[in-house]
Design a protein around this motif. Structure first.
Motif, PDB file in Angstrom:
ATOM      1  N   ILE A 107     -34.769  -1.206 -26.317  1.00 37.98           N
ATOM      2  CA  ILE A 107     -34.136  -1.895 -27.517  1.00 37.98           C
ATOM      3  C   ILE A 107     -32.748  -2.133 -27.236  1.00 37.98           C
ATOM      4  O   ILE A 107     -32.109  -1.134 -26.546  1.00 37.98           O
ATOM      5  CB  ILE A 107     -34.188  -1.560 -28.661  1.00 37.98           C
ATOM      6  CG1 ILE A 107     -33.805  -0.089 -28.856  1.00 37.98           C
ATOM      7  CG2 ILE A 107     -35.730  -1.389 -29.084  1.00 37.98           C
ATOM      8  CD1 ILE A 107     -33.597   0.361 -30.365  1.00 37.98           C
TER       9      ILE A 107
ATOM     10  N   ILE B 288     -36.531   5.449 -29.811  1.00 41.13           N
ATOM     11  CA  ILE B 288     -35.599   4.443 -29.698  1.00 41.13           C
ATOM     12  C   ILE B 288     -34.949   4.117 -31.085  1.00 41.13           C
ATOM     13  O   ILE B 288     -33.914   3.394 -31.028  1.00 41.13           O
ATOM     14  CB  ILE B 288     -36.293   3.198 -29.203  1.00 41.13           C
ATOM     15  CG1 ILE B 288     -37.414   2.788 -29.860  1.00 41.13           C
ATOM     16  CG2 ILE B 288     -36.733   3.162 -27.747  1.00 41.13           C
ATOM     17  CD1 ILE B 288     -38.270   1.437 -29.559  1.00 41.13           C
TER      18      ILE B 288
ATOM     19  N   LYS C 226     -35.749  -7.560 -36.602  1.00 46.77           N
ATOM     20  CA  LYS C 226     -36.254  -7.155 -35.359  1.00 46.77           C
ATOM     21  C   LYS C 226     -37.087  -8.236 -34.616  1.00 46.77           C
ATOM     22  O   LYS C 226     -38.077  -9.021 -35.282  1.00 46.77           O
ATOM     23  CB  LYS C 226     -37.124  -5.782 -35.554  1.00 46.77           C
ATOM     24  CG  LYS C 226     -38.239  -5.832 -36.594  1.00 46.77           C
ATOM     25  CD  LYS C 226     -38.695  -4.610 -37.041  1.00 46.77           C
ATOM     26  CE  LYS C 226     -39.662  -4.632 -38.028  1.00 46.77           C
ATOM     27  NZ  LYS C 226     -40.258  -3.565 -38.719  1.00 46.77           N
TER      28      LYS C 226
ATOM     29  N   SER D 250     -32.599  -5.367 -34.194  1.00 51.50           N
ATOM     30  CA  SER D 250     -32.939  -4.819 -32.824  1.00 51.50           C
ATOM     31  C   SER D 250     -34.052  -6.095 -32.139  1.00 51.50           C
ATOM     32  O   SER D 250     -34.631  -6.595 -32.586  1.00 51.50           O
ATOM     33  CB  SER D 250     -33.748  -3.528 -33.094  1.00 51.50           C
ATOM     34  OG  SER D 250     -34.746  -3.772 -33.578  1.00 51.50           O
TER      35      SER D 250
ATOM     36  N   GLY E 126     -41.089   1.173 -24.368  1.00 48.74           N
ATOM     37  CA  GLY E 126     -40.142   0.462 -25.146  1.00 48.74           C
ATOM     38  C   GLY E 126     -38.691   0.658 -25.176  1.00 48.74           C
ATOM     39  O   GLY E 126     -38.188   1.712 -24.717  1.00 48.74           O
TER      40      GLY E 126
ATOM     41  N   GLN F  42     -39.457  -9.021 -30.750  1.00 52.19           N
ATOM     42  CA  GLN F  42     -39.935  -8.196 -29.550  1.00 52.19           C
ATOM     43  C   GLN F  42     -40.616  -9.390 -28.488  1.00 52.19           C
ATOM     44  O   GLN F  42     -41.275 -10.370 -28.774  1.00 52.19           O
ATOM     45  CB  GLN F  42     -41.277  -7.380 -30.008  1.00 52.19           C
ATOM     46  CG  GLN F  42     -41.830  -6.659 -28.911  1.00 52.19           C
ATOM     47  CD  GLN F  42     -42.958  -5.758 -29.490  1.00 52.19           C
ATOM     48  OE1 GLN F  42     -43.389  -5.879 -30.406  1.00 52.19           O
ATOM     49  NE2 GLN F  42     -43.032  -4.402 -28.644  1.00 52.19           N
TER      50      GLN F  42
ATOM     51  N   HIS G 146     -36.564  -6.067 -28.863  1.00 54.30           N
ATOM     52  CA  HIS G 146     -37.447  -5.019 -28.132  1.00 54.30           C
ATOM     53  C   HIS G 146     -38.154  -5.729 -26.985  1.00 54.30           C
ATOM     54  O   HIS G 146     -38.496  -6.777 -27.037  1.00 54.30           O
ATOM     55  CB  HIS G 146     -38.457  -4.456 -29.125  1.00 54.30           C
ATOM     56  CG  HIS G 146     -37.976  -3.864 -30.385  1.00 54.30           C
ATOM     57  ND1 HIS G 146     -38.320  -2.447 -30.665  1.00 54.30           N
ATOM     58  CD2 HIS G 146     -37.288  -4.449 -31.254  1.00 54.30           C
ATOM     59  CE1 HIS G 146     -37.934  -2.184 -31.573  1.00 54.30           C
ATOM     60  NE2 HIS G 146     -37.048  -3.380 -32.291  1.00 54.30           N
TER      61      HIS G 146
ATOM     62  N   LEU H 180     -44.161  -2.760 -33.611  1.00 57.53           N
ATOM     63  CA  LEU H 180     -42.820  -2.614 -34.113  1.00 57.53           C
ATOM     64  C   LEU H 180     -43.232  -2.554 -35.715  1.00 57.53           C
ATOM     65  O   LEU H 180     -41.928  -2.321 -36.527  1.00 57.53           O
ATOM     66  CB  LEU H 180     -42.175  -3.813 -33.829  1.00 57.53           C
ATOM     67  CG  LEU H 180     -41.595  -4.137 -32.727  1.00 57.53           C
ATOM     68  CD1 LEU H 180     -40.499  -5.089 -32.654  1.00 57.53           C
ATOM     69  CD2 LEU H 180     -40.972  -2.648 -32.013  1.00 57.53           C
TER      70      LEU H 180
END
Lengths: 715, 332
Positions: A272, A344, A318, A289, A270, A320, A291, A304
């Motif tokens: 970020i 993280i 967030k 964030s 992972g 990803q 990711h 997540l």
């Protein structure tokens, strides 16, 4: 008669529960008398060896199994791949050979390898470089989530920190690799399996072999670790069974260490890019964030759901991206995916604290109001205990402002949470007329002390010494019990055994009451006697003799909502370490863990779980890493020389403090196996930042990454 | 592993003869701690393995004119225990830093000097030079443990010997037997190592039929101090990221002669004359030790992933020098 209710006894009256009791199987393990799957060697057992791919991506275009069938000693050959099949990562299995002797199997594998031809395909193994992955068309959006208004919150924030953090893929590293010993007896298959799921694996064998699950017995008496990687029969287990059938002989097939590293299961990576902000008071107001990472060829990555971990900040955004890498597939790794989420999230928070010029302790304390699951107050207590033990307030210094000299000392902390609710468990408890007590369950002791916990539970309940009870587990022919994953075993087995033992005891009390003309309600069992109030009525043996010829057999089940068990634990970890700025070496001085886990059955076993978690955490924080070679697509350090693991000399002083006020005892039993491994990555990273004044953003914190970070380069 | 003949000579001459067979496709078994790995991984496939352990002349340590003669089969454990070796501090420090009791008891000094590289490309079957289709996998690959000095040619691995840096700093010589059974020669250890241009050249000057029988250490002199400093990531069994062996001769607090040799930074042990020059004529201080470290890595040419090793090598030299000074001052 008063209502009979399941429950634990008064804490102050416990004789065994909550004390520090050594494992009941310590001696057999220490002496080697305990037989593991890898030790199973029934008469005529054949050795198996594996042909695996050296290519990360390829198509098998030719292989000649017939060419090796008549080689010396060869008794069976199994194909995992047919001509035309694709190979998707290095180490993927192609074929297996079973032979009289190990070296004959090795020779046959070598001969087989010479017949195999491949069309090599494009591979991609760079898990950290998302831009390269996108260019190679290896990325896939995995969704986003939003809460509140991050943009607005950033505008009014007092401090804003932007950072990059990451944690690399690691491999499962059980002391005992994956594997089995398979032996046919007519249509019945006996499998000794290194497994976390004794009850769940017979059907996995039965289906591909075309037999009924009732024909399969899976046995796992002792385990050299599982950590989430051993729930399956696995293709190599099926292969062992098939080769045993073909040869008419038992076959033992354990993965060799290199193959274990490549295909035994990985923990996803992972990375970020994050923006995090706080108000003037030091409270986090926004988290934003992006990711990326990989879980292998399927893409994926770290889930997540619980980011930022374990907080629920007012404004969160967030997103990803998953990267498909030609690397071995992931498997659940102790507390998935909390260690990565923690590693993280909490360094970013710690960097924000540094930006605010706040002591990390004060910063985390202030933000406990945002922790999930309502554990803020318990965390606060745990932080105070940990801080006192490590002398935080005296030792802490602003980032990079420690004493002069090349070796810099630093402090760091992190916190974690885990469910740990009880798993399904059925046990049969037998009380024999001679007073002997034993139980049967299709659970497994994966090294965590399950046998010990069960015996303590039975002995405490029945008022017997530990030697007066016996547990039989590790066979799929016993009553079904859940796999040992998710830290659910201790709650599952202790609840079921307490219920069974209480039920059995009540039946005995009824017999004693009738015989000795006393009230059953007033009876208790203690020190091998049945007591009425403080008066001895009869001995345990005399009570059991009332059963007549037949044993008393009671089933215990769980989980139930009767208060014996519950869920949700938390913990705080603080570390004091030193960083040698001349060499980049990080040395742990002292590592303190304060952990809550409800009612503790055996404090020694509980602490042992915590210490193991800390050591495993130090490993992934400092040394342990899957290193992929971009050019060849190979897992270049898949050996125990270069896949570095800490020894006992590397872990420093470890202190496991169990947080156990009465409020914890009253919660009943909760699982503990996984949570202590979650916070070490973040705690160590934070302590290194505190020591040297710069963040080493990616775990593990090797000398290279530490020195690169000190130089201002990208770690 | 491939099948091989097993030969067990009783004399040096027999050993030379047995090693010369099969066109030199033979391997030496001393402690066997690494041979076993190499055979199992198929990195080497000798037709014959020659076991030296029945040759009594290769055992033990004895005083001879000009120094101390150490048999190639001397184990690390014996180095730590033999009183004759006690003055050779740097060697004891190396033996101690190996940490693994199993290796200390089984591993031999001769085996260490001839240890093949640990380069993961080599060990994974890409040859001594780590090439695929004629191209170096190391140059743009995973080279974090590779060479930072002497790495401009094809060889980019690092010499694996733990003892060579300190032994070279001591001015040790090796006695080489063969290829003629009665032939032997003393060679300075410094010239024992070569940087191969082709994968078949090997990492030492040893030719088929030759082997190391002894190591000759010079006599101890007053005013002479030695030290080793190895940077190891793990406290357990691990290979240094970089190391340094130094030998200093001083008088009136001034360094008169200095030998500084780095390990695990180049395809051979790396003798740094620049570091020596930085020390000679100086008293040993933090500054002069640091200057020696600087000088030792001034010409480093790190690869894509191992610039950090320059720092580590610099530190190793500095700390080895300071450790030698502490010895001179009688501080442990």
């Amino acid at each position: 008669m008063a209502e009979r209710k399941f429950g634990w006894g008064k804490r102050s009256e416990n004789v065994l529960i909550g004390k520090s009791i050594p494992r009941i199987d310590a001696a057999v393990k220490a002496t080697g008398a305990a037989k593991y799957t890898a030790d199973t060697n029934s008469k005529g057992t054949l050795f198996a060896r594996l042909l695996s791919s050296k290519h990360a991506a390829a198509k098998l275009t030719a292989i000649d199994l017939e060419a090796v069938k008549n080689l010396p000693g060869v008794k069976a050959v199994h194909a995992f791949k047919e001509v035309g099949d694709e190979i998707r990562w290095e180490g993927e299995l192609i074929a297996a050979v079973a032979a009289e002797r190990a070296e004959q199997a090795e020779d046959a594998v070598k001969a087989l390898e010479a017949t195999a031809k491949f069309e090599v395909l494009e591979h991609f193994v760079d898990e950290a470089d998302v831009a390269r992955a996108a260019f190679a068309n290896r990325t896939k959006g995995l969704g986003k989530a939003n809460k509140g208004d991050v943009e607005e919150a950033l505008k009014t924030a007092k401090a804003v920190h932007k950072g990059f953090y990451g944690i690399h893929t690691i491999s499962h590293m059980c002391l005992e690799p994956h594997g089995s010993h398979c032996e046919w007896k007519g249509d019945d298959l006996d499998v000794h399996l290194s497994t976390q799921s004794v009850s769940g694996t017979p059907s996995q064998f039965a289906e591909p072999l075309g037999i009924d699950a009732s024909n399969v017995t899976v046995t796992a008496n002792y385990e050299g670790g599982g950590f989430g990687s051993k729930f399956q029969a696995d293709e190599w287990g099926i292969a062992a069974a098939k080769m045993a059938k073909e040869a008419g002989r038992p076959v033992r097939l354990m993965l060799d260490r290199a193959t274990e590293l490549k295909i035994g299961g990985t923990r996803p990576s992972g990375f970020i890019d994050v923006t995090v902000a706080a108000d003037a008071d030091g409270k986090v107001v926004a988290w934003d964030s992006i990711h990326w990472g990989t879980a292998g060829v399927g893409g994926g990555g770290v889930d997540l759901g619980q980011m930022p971990y374990p907080f629920d900040f007012p404004n969160v955004s967030k997103a990803q991206v998953g990267i498909s890498c030609n690397t071995g597939p992931n498997r659940a790794w102790r507390a998935p995916p909390h260690p990565q989420l923690c590693a993280i999230t909490q360094p970013a928070l710690d960097d924000l604290a540094a930006k605010l010029k706040m002591d990390s302790y004060d910063f985390f304390m202030k933000n406990l109001v945002f922790t999930q699951h309502g554990k803020g107050e318990v965390y606060a207590e745990e932080m105070k205990i940990a801080a006192k033990e490590i002398d935080w307030k005296k030792k802490w210094h602003p980032r990079g402002k420690g004493a002069a000299g090349p070796v810099k000392q630093g402090l760091g902390m992190a916190l974690h949470t885990w469910g740990g609710g009880p798993g399904a468990c059925t046990c049969t408890l037998k009380i024999h007329p001679d007073g002997a007590v034993e139980s049967f369950l299709g659970s497994q002791d994966i090294g965590t002390g399950t046998r010990t916990i069960i015996c303590i539970t039975m002995a405490e309940t029945l008022g017997l010494p530990l030697e007066g009870v016996k547990v039989n587990l590790g066979s799929s022919k016993y009553p079904a019990s859940a796999p040992s994953g998710g830290s659910i075993t201790v709650g599952g087995v202790s609840g079921a055994h307490r219920r069974a033992a209480q039920t059995a005891l009540w039946k005995l009390f009824d017999l004693v009451a009738a015989k000795y003309k006393v009230e059953a309600d007033g009876l208790t069992a203690k020190d091998g006697n049945i007591l009425n109030g403080k008066d001895k009525v009869c001995t345990w043996k005399q009570a059991c003799a009332l059963l007549g010829q037949m044993p008393l057999e009671v089933q215990g089940k769980g989980p139930e909502k009767d208060g014996l068990t519950s869920e949700r634990v938390g913990g705080v970890q603080m570390v004091d370490l030193s960083v040698d700025t001349g060499t980049g070496l990080v040395r742990i001085n002292k590592f303190v863990s304060v952990q809550d886990c409800g009612m503790i059955i055996d404090e020694l076993t509980a602490k042992s779980q915590v210490l193991g978690g800390l050591i495993m955490g130090i490993a992934y924080a400092l040394t342990e890493e899957q290193i992929m070679d971009n050019k060849t697509g190979r897992y270049i350090n898949a050996d125990l020389l270069n896949y570095k693991l800490p020894g006992i000399g590397d872990v420093g002083e470890l202190v496991a403090i169990m947080y156990q006020p009465d409020s914890e005892y009253d919660r009943g039993v909760i699982g503990l196996g996984e949570p202590p491994v979650i916070a070490p990555g973040a705690a160590i990273s934070n302590a290194v930042a505190n020591a040297i004044g710069v963040r080493v953003p990616v775990l593990p914190l090797t000398p290279k990454r530490v020195l690169d970070a000190l130089k201002g380069g990208q770690a | 592993m491939s099948s091989f003949e097993y030969a067990s000579p009783n004399t040096e001459a027999e050993a030379a003869e047995m090693l010369a067979a099969h066109g030199g496709q033979t391997a030496i078994l001393a402690g066997g701690t690494d041979l076993h790995n190499l055979l199992r991984a198929g990195v080497i496939a000798p037709r014959r393995v020659v076991d030296l352990k029945n040759i009594s002349s290769l055992q033990g340590v004895s005083m001879v004119s000009g120094g101390l003669l150490v048999g190639a089969l001397t184990t690390l454990d014996e180095i730590l225990r033999n009183p004759l070796l006690a003055p050779y501090q740097s060697l004891l420090q190396v033996a101690d830093a190996v940490h693994s009791i199993q290796i200390q008891v089984q591993g031999t000094l001769g085996g260490d000097l001839c240890h093949l590289p640990n380069c993961w490309y080599y060990r994974n079957g890409y040859g001594l030079l780590g090439k695929e289709k004629g191209e170096s996998l190391v140059a743009g690959g995973r080279n974090q443990f590779h060479a930072i000095l002497g790495n401009q040619g094809s060889a980019k691995y690092v010499s694996a010997s733990r003892f060579a840096p300190s032994l070279i700093a001591w001015g040790a010589q090796v006695r080489i037997v063969g290829p003629d059974p009665d032939q032997s020669a003393m060679v300075p250890l410094e010239y024992f190592y070569v940087t191969p241009k082709s994968p078949n050249q090997g990492v030492t000057i040893l030719q088929p039929g030759q082997f190391v029988s002894h190591i000759l250490l010079p006599e101890i002199r007053d005013e002479l101090a030695s030290a080793s400093y190895e940077v190891l990531q793990l406290e357990g069994l691990d290979w240094p990221l970089a190391s340094a062996g130094v030998c200093l001769t001083t008088s009136a607090g001034i360094v008169r002669e200095a030998r500084v040799v780095l390990g695990h930074v180049a395809p051979t042990p790396w003798v740094s004359h620049d570091a020596s020059l930085a020390l000679v004529g100086q008293s040993i201080t933090e500054e002069s030790a640091a200057a020696a470290g600087e000088a030792a890595v001034a010409s480093a040419t790190p690869l894509s992933e191992n610039e950090y090793k320059v720092t580590i090598a610099r530190t190793a030299v500095k700390r080895a020098v300071l450790r030698a000074m502490h010895q001179l001052q009688g501080v442990s």
